[in-house]
Design an enzyme around this catalytic site. Sequence first.
Site, PDB file in Angstrom:
ATOM      1  N   ARG A 120       0.823  -1.212   0.000  1.00  0.00           N
ATOM      2  CA  ARG A 120       0.000   0.000   0.000  1.00  0.00           C
ATOM      3  C   ARG A 120       0.862   1.269   0.000  1.00  0.00           C
ATOM      4  NH1 ARG A 120      -5.178  -1.227   4.025  1.00  0.00           N
ATOM      5  NH2 ARG A 120      -5.909  -3.080   2.899  1.00  0.00           N
TER       6      ARG A 120
ATOM      7  N   TYR B 231     -11.423   7.531  -9.060  1.00  0.00           N
ATOM      8  CA  TYR B 231     -12.391   8.488  -8.538  1.00  0.00           C
ATOM      9  C   TYR B 231     -11.938   8.961  -7.158  1.00  0.00           C
ATOM     10  CZ  TYR B 231     -14.158   4.415  -5.916  1.00  0.00           C
ATOM     11  OH  TYR B 231     -14.255   3.312  -5.102  1.00  0.00           O
ATOM     12  N   PRO B 232     -12.261  10.210  -6.817  1.00  0.00           N
ATOM     13  CA  PRO B 232     -11.998  10.701  -5.461  1.00  0.00           C
ATOM     14  C   PRO B 232     -13.226  10.522  -4.581  1.00  0.00           C
ATOM     15  CG  PRO B 232     -12.562  12.546  -6.866  1.00  0.00           C
ATOM     16  CD  PRO B 232     -12.660  11.302  -7.721  1.00  0.00           C
ATOM     17  N   MET B 233     -13.011  10.500  -3.273  1.00  0.00           N
ATOM     18  CA  MET B 233     -14.137  10.366  -2.345  1.00  0.00           C
ATOM     19  C   MET B 233     -13.785  11.006  -1.004  1.00  0.00           C
ATOM     20  SD  MET B 233     -14.059   6.449  -0.957  1.00  0.00           S
ATOM     21  CE  MET B 233     -15.188   6.971   0.358  1.00  0.00           C
TER      22      MET B 233
ATOM     23  N   LYS C 101     -15.630  11.403   3.293  1.00  0.00           N
ATOM     24  CA  LYS C 101     -16.653  10.984   4.251  1.00  0.00           C
ATOM     25  C   LYS C 101     -17.557  12.170   4.585  1.00  0.00           C
ATOM     26  CE  LYS C 101     -15.294   6.711   4.975  1.00  0.00           C
ATOM     27  NZ  LYS C 101     -16.050   5.580   4.396  1.00  0.00           N
TER      28      LYS C 101
ATOM     29  N   HIS D 240     -16.300  -3.046   5.507  1.00  0.00           N
ATOM     30  CA  HIS D 240     -16.012  -2.579   4.149  1.00  0.00           C
ATOM     31  C   HIS D 240     -14.823  -3.339   3.559  1.00  0.00           C
ATOM     32  CE1 HIS D 240     -16.892   0.290   1.050  1.00  0.00           C
ATOM     33  NE2 HIS D 240     -15.705   0.872   1.089  1.00  0.00           N
TER      34      HIS D 240
ATOM     35  N   GLN E  62      -6.796  -2.598  -5.876  1.00  0.00           N
ATOM     36  CA  GLN E  62      -7.277  -1.283  -5.442  1.00  0.00           C
ATOM     37  C   GLN E  62      -6.165  -0.546  -4.709  1.00  0.00           C
ATOM     38  OE1 GLN E  62     -11.316  -0.256  -3.375  1.00  0.00           O
ATOM     39  NE2 GLN E  62      -9.903  -0.807  -1.746  1.00  0.00           N
TER      40      GLN E  62
END
Length: 232
Positions: free
Chosen positions: A113, A129-131, A133, A156, A169
Site C-alpha cells: 500500500r 475516482y476521489p471520495m 466521508k 467494508h 485497489q
Amino acid sequence: MSDSPAPVQPSVGIGVLHLFGKLDPGDDRSQLERGIKRAVKDAEQMGVQVVTVAVLGHKADMAFMALHTDLWELRDFQRDLQQAGLDIVDSYVSLTELSEYAAGLPEETKQARLYPQLPPEGKPAWCFYPMSKRRNPDQNWYELPFERRQELMYEHGATGRTFAGRVLQLITGSTGIDDYEWGVTLFCEHPDDLKEVVYTMRYDQASARYAEFGPFYVGMVAPVDTLLSQLL
C-alpha cells in the site's frame, strides 16, 4: 542554470499524481507524440512510475498516473507533458498511506500500500475516482467513536477482499492536499469488474451512509507507444 531544488518527500510512502489530458484538433500530432514519449521516458529514467491510460468518454482523452517519493519529480513530469502540448484538463494529488484501521495488516500488505508497483500485469481495465466521508448533521463520520468507525471499515474491507485477485485497489490520501479526502484507483481484468466492485461495496454502511464520491474516470491501461498509436 539554477540548482535543482531539494527533494520534497513524505516521511512515509510516496507521492501520487493523476493527470488527465485532452487532445485538440489543431495539435501537431507528430510533435505531441514525440513530446509525450520523451516526457514519459525522462520521468521513468528518474525513477517515476508512470501508468498511461486511454480514457473513455468526454472528460479526457488520456490519463497519466505518476508515482515517486519526490514531489519535484512529479512536477517535472507535469511540466514536460504541458510543454509537449498536452492540455491538462483535470488532475488529482495524493499520497500513499496506511489507514488508521490497518494496524493488524501483514507487513507485506502494508508495504504494497505504501510502495506499490504499478501497473499490475493482466489488469488493463482502469478507473479512478476521489471520495470523502460525509459531515452532515445526521451523517457525520468524524463524530463517530473510533471503535464504530473501525467496525464499519472492517466490514467494508471484508467486502473488498471478496474481489481479491480480480481487482487491485490503491487508496491514496489527499486530506489537506486536494478537494476530496482520498483517491481510489482500480485495476481489473474486465471492465464489468470495475462496475461490480464499486456497486457491491456501496451497500456497506461505511459507503452507503457516509461516502461522497467525485467524478469517475475509466479507461484502458496501455504502454505509451500503444496509447499514442491509438489516440493520435
